[in-house]
Design a protein around this motif. Structure first.
Motif, short mmCIF file in Angstrom:
data_model
loop_
_atom_site.label_atom_id
_atom_site.label_comp_id
_atom_site.label_asym_id
_atom_site.label_seq_id
_atom_site.Cartn_x
_atom_site.Cartn_y
_atom_site.Cartn_z
N VAL A 35 0.87 -1.18 0.00
CA VAL A 35 0.00 0.00 0.00
C VAL A 35 0.90 1.22 0.00
O VAL A 35 1.68 1.44 0.93
N THR A 36 0.79 2.02 -1.09
CA THR A 36 1.67 3.19 -1.24
C THR A 36 0.91 4.49 -1.51
O THR A 36 1.46 5.56 -1.36
N GLN A 43 -6.78 3.53 -0.12
CA GLN A 43 -6.28 2.92 1.12
C GLN A 43 -7.41 2.15 1.80
O GLN A 43 -7.24 0.99 2.19
N VAL A 62 0.86 -6.83 5.12
CA VAL A 62 0.81 -5.49 4.55
C VAL A 62 2.17 -4.83 4.66
O VAL A 62 2.81 -4.88 5.72
N LEU A 64 3.61 -0.98 3.98
CA LEU A 64 3.25 0.41 3.69
C LEU A 64 4.51 1.16 3.27
O LEU A 64 5.57 1.00 3.87
N CYS A 65 4.37 2.00 2.24
CA CYS A 65 5.51 2.80 1.81
C CYS A 65 4.99 4.13 1.28
O CYS A 65 3.81 4.25 0.92
N ALA A 68 1.36 6.24 2.20
CA ALA A 68 0.54 5.28 2.95
C ALA A 68 1.21 4.90 4.27
O ALA A 68 0.53 4.54 5.23
N ALA A 69 2.53 4.97 4.35
CA ALA A 69 3.22 4.61 5.59
C ALA A 69 2.90 5.60 6.71
O ALA A 69 3.03 5.26 7.89
N LEU A 94 -6.51 0.14 9.40
CA LEU A 94 -5.20 -0.48 9.54
C LEU A 94 -4.97 -0.90 10.98
O LEU A 94 -4.48 -2.02 11.24
N THR A 104 2.39 -6.31 9.65
CA THR A 104 2.38 -5.01 8.98
C THR A 104 3.75 -4.36 9.16
O THR A 104 4.27 -4.28 10.27
N VAL A 106 6.56 -1.13 7.51
CA VAL A 106 6.80 0.02 6.63
C VAL A 106 8.05 -0.30 5.84
O VAL A 106 8.95 -1.01 6.31
N TYR A 110 11.20 4.30 4.34
CA TYR A 110 10.27 5.26 4.95
C TYR A 110 10.88 5.99 6.15
O TYR A 110 10.90 7.22 6.18
#
Length: 147
Positions: A35-36, A43, A62, A64-65, A68-69, A94, A104, A106, A110
């Motif tokens: 998820v970016t 999202q 998941v 995140l980057c 979205a992070a 989330l 989850t 990152v 990030y």
């Protein structure tokens, strides 16, 4: 072999194949979502779909980057409006997934580029390790979904 013996052997073979469960039915689907996006609806839809997949028996992870992070920060960068019909923000969705035990992370870029440390992340979210993440991404049976 006589014709009746051949027919009998064919029936045994076909009967045995019919009893064998399909190989895919035995495997639990594994989903790794990247998820970016900064788009709150995207999202939110990602988390709705991932929760639905979990409810259907899939193992979900998941990463995140980028923008979205920011959802994984203890102090969010900006407050989003709750999305209907869930009446929850992507960060709240989330948090529910993390509370449910969804792995989850990152992305490794990030934290240094946001100039923060891992202590800035909500409990249950950790920085990804690129070699480990790469291994999980290419593991047989893993579906990687970008959002």
């Amino acid at each position: 072999m006589t014709r009746s013996n051949l027919a009998g052997a064919a029936m045994l073979l076909l009967g045995g194949l019919a009893l064998a469960p399909p190989a895919q039915a035995q495997d639990t689907p594994r989903i790794l979502a990247l998820v970016t996006t900064a788009e709150t609806q995207v999202q939110g839809m990602a988390f709705v779909l991932l929760n639905a997949m979990r409810a259907q028996g899939a193992t979900v992870e998941v990463m995140l980057c980028g923008p979205a992070a920011d959802l994984a920060r203890r102090e969010p960068a900006a407050a989003a409006m709750p999305l209907r019909p869930m009446n929850a923000t992507p960060a709240q969705m989330l948090a529910g997934m993390v509370s449910a035990g969804v792995r989850t992370e990152v992305c490794a870029l990030y934290l240094p580029n946001a100039v923060i440390g891992p202590e800035a992340l909500v409990e249950g979210v950790r920085p990804a390790q690129p070699p480990e993440m790469a291994r999980r991404m290419i593991a047989p049976g893993t579906t990687v979904l970008p959002f």
